[in-house]
Design an enzyme around this catalytic site. Structure first.
Site, PDB file in Angstrom:
ATOM      1  N   LEU A  44       0.615  -1.088   0.105  1.00  0.00           N
ATOM      2  CA  LEU A  44       0.130  -0.151   0.027  1.00  0.00           C
ATOM      3  C   LEU A  44       0.852   1.279  -0.120  1.00  0.00           C
ATOM      4  O   LEU A  44       1.966   1.432   0.847  1.00  0.00           O
ATOM      5  CB  LEU A  44      -1.046   0.005   1.148  1.00  0.00           C
ATOM      6  CG  LEU A  44      -1.828   1.342   1.377  1.00  0.00           C
ATOM      7  CD1 LEU A  44      -3.339   0.717   1.714  1.00  0.00           C
ATOM      8  CD2 LEU A  44      -1.116   2.232   2.236  1.00  0.00           C
ATOM      9  N   LEU A  45       0.623   2.051  -0.902  1.00  0.00           N
ATOM     10  CA  LEU A  45       1.093   3.508  -1.027  1.00  0.00           C
ATOM     11  C   LEU A  45       0.095   4.510  -0.328  1.00  0.00           C
ATOM     12  O   LEU A  45      -0.999   4.355  -0.523  1.00  0.00           O
ATOM     13  CB  LEU A  45       1.154   3.870  -2.362  1.00  0.00           C
ATOM     14  CG  LEU A  45       1.514   5.376  -2.614  1.00  0.00           C
ATOM     15  CD1 LEU A  45       2.318   5.204  -4.064  1.00  0.00           C
ATOM     16  CD2 LEU A  45       0.673   6.115  -3.012  1.00  0.00           C
ATOM     17  N   ASP A  47       0.554   8.505   1.679  1.00  0.00           N
ATOM     18  CA  ASP A  47       0.805  10.072   1.482  1.00  0.00           C
ATOM     19  C   ASP A  47       2.273  10.277   0.466  1.00  0.00           C
ATOM     20  O   ASP A  47       2.954   9.520   0.894  1.00  0.00           O
ATOM     21  CB  ASP A  47       1.079  10.929   2.680  1.00  0.00           C
ATOM     22  CG  ASP A  47      -0.188  10.630   3.761  1.00  0.00           C
ATOM     23  OD1 ASP A  47      -0.877   9.701   3.529  1.00  0.00           O
ATOM     24  OD2 ASP A  47       0.190  11.030   4.711  1.00  0.00           O
ATOM     25  N   GLN A  63       4.798   7.281   1.641  1.00  0.00           N
ATOM     26  CA  GLN A  63       4.376   6.129   2.589  1.00  0.00           C
ATOM     27  C   GLN A  63       4.127   4.838   2.340  1.00  0.00           C
ATOM     28  O   GLN A  63       3.311   4.709   1.145  1.00  0.00           O
ATOM     29  CB  GLN A  63       3.212   6.850   3.357  1.00  0.00           C
ATOM     30  CG  GLN A  63       3.294   7.811   4.276  1.00  0.00           C
ATOM     31  CD  GLN A  63       3.936   7.591   5.549  1.00  0.00           C
ATOM     32  OE1 GLN A  63       3.330   6.942   6.450  1.00  0.00           O
ATOM     33  NE2 GLN A  63       5.198   7.850   5.625  1.00  0.00           N
ATOM     34  N   GLU A 222      -4.648  16.575   9.254  1.00  0.00           N
ATOM     35  CA  GLU A 222      -3.520  16.091   8.942  1.00  0.00           C
ATOM     36  C   GLU A 222      -2.709  16.727   7.678  1.00  0.00           C
ATOM     37  O   GLU A 222      -3.415  17.416   7.215  1.00  0.00           O
ATOM     38  CB  GLU A 222      -4.002  14.507   8.245  1.00  0.00           C
ATOM     39  CG  GLU A 222      -4.464  13.505   9.356  1.00  0.00           C
ATOM     40  CD  GLU A 222      -4.670  12.166   9.054  1.00  0.00           C
ATOM     41  OE1 GLU A 222      -4.274  11.324   9.684  1.00  0.00           O
ATOM     42  OE2 GLU A 222      -5.132  11.962   7.991  1.00  0.00           O
TER      43      GLU A 222
HETATM   44  C1  FRU Z   1      -2.583  10.726   6.484  1.00  0.00           C
HETATM   45  C2  FRU Z   1      -1.652   9.794   7.389  1.00  0.00           C
HETATM   46  C3  FRU Z   1      -0.774  10.822   8.029  1.00  0.00           C
HETATM   47  C4  FRU Z   1       0.072   9.875   8.667  1.00  0.00           C
HETATM   48  C5  FRU Z   1       0.234   8.813   7.624  1.00  0.00           C
HETATM   49  C6  FRU Z   1       0.592   7.531   8.178  1.00  0.00           C
HETATM   50  O1  FRU Z   1      -2.873   9.824   5.335  1.00  0.00           O
HETATM   51  O2  FRU Z   1      -2.749   9.447   8.349  1.00  0.00           O
HETATM   52  O3  FRU Z   1      -1.519  11.528   9.143  1.00  0.00           O
HETATM   53  O4  FRU Z   1       1.483  10.419   8.974  1.00  0.00           O
HETATM   54  O5  FRU Z   1      -0.862   8.765   7.090  1.00  0.00           O
HETATM   55  O6  FRU Z   1       0.812   6.472   7.245  1.00  0.00           O
END
Ligand code: FRU
Length: 490
Positions: A44-45, A47, A63, A222
């Site tokens: 999974l990708l 942010d 991420q 976020e």
């Molecule tokens: C947003 C989030 C961020 C966090 C990250 C974790 O999608 O929830 O707040 O740092 O993803 O993967």
């Protein structure tokens, strides 16, 4: 398949080579793999992270949970590019290998300093009772691409009145001072952005909340972002917990901007206008911006949403990044245009100029699953004008301007397989114009529609059959149409 906590917190080195290779094979056989979007090799990708320009290249991290299409323990994955279009796979940049980031190297940003790229991110850790301890941490990448993590977080705990939701540092510099914005939930369950200042990126002083008038909108904001352009300050946030309001805020969570006067960071009072969603479509979240050497502000978002499954989950991967968009502040609006570098992908082209009168029409050469389409509707004397994409006998994705109700509409009720239908299958926004100019990017499983030179953008993932390749233009009334389609070659 239900994923247990143990499975979500497995690291890549915990699985055998054979198991990982099998996952890679399963992903590569997926019919929904994109051709020119940044997507994960497996897993999974979410942010985009650390979007920056350093040492002659764009750097775009994201991420990543490697082992399946779920939110497990997160890594930063690294890609680089010289043109924002062709991304080189540089593999894992940051692993969850310290006590303070053991449960995830969460989102953050990058800034160049002293000829190095400083990566500031959230260290997510939990104790045996699963209580979360967020910290803000630093890693440094040199010109050889070697990355070194500071042994201790640089911000060791959340401010007193902030809950465990304290993450996603955005770092920038004003004169000789660095600022760091952090997304937060206050004790009264209100989302906010708090900020810190520093002279060296290592020692940070807590300054307080950014004082916005956008209050009562969600429990957690976020991924804050901030930049200035033409004397204006633009803050981007992804608030969780906003209620739908007419056509607005229909997705599970939102991503939008506030434009106002440049913030004076002594007091951090932000006088701004309305919160406006960046994307009017279905999947878009947690975008980041950067300034490139040409001075352009460029944005990339996550082409996905938290809490929503993805059709490709069954093939062991989920989500991708959006195309890069150039941002321009015009009055109180943020215009978003696909970066001009995308033209490099253009191959064969077909063009048609015609008038449409109460009809739905297709043209020779207008079809495909991967293409760019420009459609310019003018002299509108009509109730509806629009286009059907990825059509076949039983599938189509509709985009149109409803002139009677002054709305743009994206309809994916017949786009094939879907996820997140409980949040509706249409998205709309107000629109009032005497022309409709569309620049549309279609990839195997996505559509991004830029309207009237970036006034609005609608993005959607679609899981349509491969044989649904048709394109039809339709007008209820009369309109002139100039349209061009390009095959796109990666
Ligand atoms: C947003 C989030 C961020 C966090 C990250 C974790 O999608 O929830 O707040 O740092 O993803 O993967």
């Amino acid at each position: 398949m239900e994923w247990t906590r143990e499975q979500r917190y497995r690291r890549i080195e915990d699985v055998s080579k054979e198991e990982y290779e099998a996952l890679k094979r399963q992903v590569s056989e997926c019919p929904y793999r994109q051709t020119y979007h940044n997507q994960p090799v497996t897993g999974l990708l979410n942010d985009p992270n650390g979007f920056s320009y350093f040492n002659g290249e764009y750097h775009l991290f994201y991420q990543w949970f490697p082992l399946g299409p779920v939110h497990g323990v997160k890594y930063w994955y690294h890609t680089t590019s010289t043109d924002l279009i062709h991304w080189k796979d540089c593999g894992i940049a940051l692993e969850p290998d310290q006590s303070f980031d053991s449960h995830g190297v969460f989102s953050g940003t990058a800034i160049e300093h002293d000829e190095k790229l400083y990566l500031m991110y959230t260290g997510n850790s939990r104790d045996e009772d699963w209580v979360r301890y967020p910290t803000q941490c630093l890693a440094v990448m040199d010109k050889k691409g070697e990355i070194y993590k500071y042994p201790e977080p640089v911000i060791k705990a959340a401010p007193d009145n902030v809950t465990e939701h304290f993450r996603d540092p955005k770092v920038f510099k004003v004169d000789d001072t660095f600022y760091c914005l952090v997304g937060a939930e206050m004790d009264n369950n209100q989302g906010t952005v708090v900020y810190y200042e520093s002279k060296d990126l290592l020692n940070w002083n807590y300054k307080g909340e950014v004082k916005t008038t956008f209050k009562g909108n969600g429990f957690m904001w976020e991924c804050p972002d901030y930049f200035t352009q033409n004397g204006k300050g633009v803050m981007i946030i992804s608030p969780q917990g906003m209620e739908p309001d007419g056509d607005k805020y229909q997705n599970i969570f939102q991503s939008g901007y506030l434009i106002g006067e440049e913030i004076d960071w002594k007091e951090a009072v932000f006088n701004h206008g309305e919160f406006t969603e960046l994307d009017r479509g279905f999947e878009f979240y947690a975008p980041q911006t950067m300034v490139d050497p040409q001075g352009r502000h460029i944005l990339v978002g996550w082409f996905g949403l938290p809490g929503i499954d993805c059709v490709s989950d069954e093939n062991g991967w989920a989500h991708c990044l959006t195309l890069p968009r150039e941002l321009q502040v015009v009055g109180n609006k943020l215009l978003q245009k696909p970066v001009k570098e995308l033209q490099q992908l253009r191959g064969n082209r077909v063009e048609v100029n015609t008038q449409l009168q109460n009809e739905s029409k297709s043209f020779i050469g207008f079809e495909g699953t991967v293409y760019e389409l420009m459609a310019n509707f003018t002299s509108l004397d009509a109730q509806l004008v629009g286009v059907k994409l990825r059509t076949s006998q039983d599938e189509e994705t509709l985009f149109y301007y409803d002139l009677r109700n002054k709305k743009l509409v994206l309809d994916r009720s017949k786009s094939g397989r879907t996820c997140g239908d409980e949040y509706g299958v249409q998205r709309k926004c107000d629109f009032d114009s005497n022309k409709l100019t569309l620049q549309i990017f279609v990839d195997t499983s996505s559509i991004e529609i830029f309207v009237n030179e970036g006034e609005e953008v609608f993005s959607t993932r679609i899981f349509t059959k491969e044989e649904s390749t048709g394109i039809e233009f339709f007008v209820d009334g009369i309109a002139n149409l100039e349209t061009t389609i390009w095959e796109l070659n990666k």
